[in-house]
Design a protein around this motif. Structure first.
Motif, PDB file in Angstrom:
ATOM      1  N   ALA A 169      89.578  72.522  34.524  1.00 21.81           N
ATOM      2  CA  ALA A 169      88.351  71.719  34.520  1.00 21.81           C
ATOM      3  C   ALA A 169      87.869  71.375  35.922  1.00 21.81           C
ATOM      4  O   ALA A 169      86.677  71.170  36.136  1.00 21.81           O
ATOM      5  N   ILE A 170      88.784  71.313  36.879  1.00 25.25           N
ATOM      6  CA  ILE A 170      88.361  70.997  38.244  1.00 25.25           C
ATOM      7  C   ILE A 170      88.074  72.264  39.049  1.00 25.25           C
ATOM      8  O   ILE A 170      87.805  72.198  40.245  1.00 25.25           O
ATOM      9  N   ARG A 171      88.169  73.412  38.379  1.00 18.43           N
ATOM     10  CA  ARG A 171      87.856  74.708  38.971  1.00 18.43           C
ATOM     11  C   ARG A 171      88.612  74.963  40.285  1.00 18.43           C
ATOM     12  O   ARG A 171      88.006  75.184  41.338  1.00 18.43           O
ATOM     13  N   PRO A 172      89.943  74.943  40.251  1.00 22.07           N
ATOM     14  CA  PRO A 172      90.697  75.236  41.473  1.00 22.07           C
ATOM     15  C   PRO A 172      90.566  76.711  41.830  1.00 22.07           C
ATOM     16  O   PRO A 172      90.278  77.556  40.980  1.00 22.07           O
ATOM     17  N   GLU A 173      90.792  77.010  43.084  1.00 23.90           N
ATOM     18  CA  GLU A 173      90.773  78.402  43.521  1.00 23.90           C
ATOM     19  C   GLU A 173      92.068  79.118  43.157  1.00 23.90           C
ATOM     20  O   GLU A 173      92.075  80.336  42.972  1.00 23.90           O
ATOM     21  N   VAL A 174      93.158  78.360  43.094  1.00 24.95           N
ATOM     22  CA  VAL A 174      94.459  78.927  42.732  1.00 24.95           C
ATOM     23  C   VAL A 174      95.039  78.118  41.580  1.00 24.95           C
ATOM     24  O   VAL A 174      95.160  76.890  41.672  1.00 24.95           O
ATOM     25  N   LEU A 175      95.390  78.800  40.496  1.00 22.42           N
ATOM     26  CA  LEU A 175      96.059  78.172  39.356  1.00 22.42           C
ATOM     27  C   LEU A 175      97.530  78.550  39.426  1.00 22.42           C
ATOM     28  O   LEU A 175      97.887  79.735  39.434  1.00 22.42           O
TER      29      LEU A 175
END
Length: 279
Positions: A169-175
């Protein structure tokens, strides 16, 4: 053709300067009562933007340490971990972790857990947009009808869906995924693997995931990093997994190449680097 690659110096598919996420000669040593204990030694690895990378190896090979250095929970003793050309020194919202143990607030609902993450990272966003983002990501993992249930009312699979929704939901660049499906039953595990791939195919963030499951890695990953045994673990080999995307589990498992790759991984883990449990 899919191949096994011996790990070269940084830059597995392109020069290191072009890599999105890099481990540059990374080593990690922990102090103990018996003296320094080397967990990782000389890790060189380049991960490209949008790539789905899995890491596998026996217990004690430093898999979680690798992830902790990307998340910023730990720093290398030598070398550095670089994202977008910047050395990672602390946690940040550009990197989100999904743990095997969920790490949710049990007194909150599913909706409140996700909303809290969005609100913390994007406090200036209008409330109606935060709510929309929260609902959208709960819907992505099939939890629209369970949004108002407390975490303690949810099954293990549903809890992990909330954790994935919160992370995305926070749209990280790395999951960063630390064995996220390890505690789930086989059916729920396969369902969540499918849902994870659907989200990844839609949003194409970079994924770094620990797994102990070879079949899971072959279904999900672009490449599989296989670690040697600790102490002073290294990257032993990197398997290129070039099945076309979007992937169909049944089609992949009917492909003879699938079993060739699976046997190569098994040979690495249980013949060449069999775990020695004898003191």
């Amino acid at each position: 053709m899919s191949t096994l690659i011996q790990p070269p110096s940084p830059g597995l598919r392109a020069p290191a300067a072009e890599a999105f996420l890099r481990f540059e000669n990374v080593s990690k040593v922990y102090p103990t009562a018996k003296g320094p204990y080397p967990v990782l030694d000389g890790i060189d690895l380049s991960i490209h933007e949008g790539e789905f990378m899995c890491v596998i190896g026996h217990s004690g090979c430093g898999k979680s340490t690798l992830l902790n250095m990307v998340s910023g929970f730990s720093t290398p003793s030598d070398g550095r971990v670089v994202l977008h050309g910047n050395t990672i020194t602390k946690p940040g919202p550009d990197r989100m972790v999904v743990f095997q143990g969920y790490a949710l607030l049990p007194w909150f609902t599913a909706y409140e857990n996700v909303y809290l993450a969005v609100d913390s990272v994007k406090p200036d966003l209008p409330a109606h947009e935060k709510k929309e983002i929260t609902r959208e990501h709960l819907a992505m993992v099939g939890l629209t009808d369970a949004a108002d249930k407390k975490i303690l009312q949810l099954s293990g699979g549903m809890k992990q869906r909330v954790a994935i929704a919160r992370a995305r939901a926070i749209r990280p660049e790395v999951l960063i995924l630390d064995e996220p499906f390890g505690a789930l039953d086989a059916i729920t595990k396969e369902e969540l693997q499918e849902e994870l791939l659907t989200i990844w195919n839609t949003q194409r963030c970079t994924v770094l995931m620990i797994t102990h499951d070879i079949d899971e890695a072959l279904f999900l990953a672009d490449r599989l990093v296989m670690m040697t045994n600790g102490p002073a673990a290294k990257i032993g080999e990197i398997m290129d997994i070039q099945f076309p995307r979007p992937r169909n589990r049944e089609e992949i498992m009917e492909d003879p190449l699938y079993y060739s790759l699976r046997n190569q991984a098994l040979d690495f883990l249980y013949s060449r680097f069999a775990h020695d449990d004898v003191e």
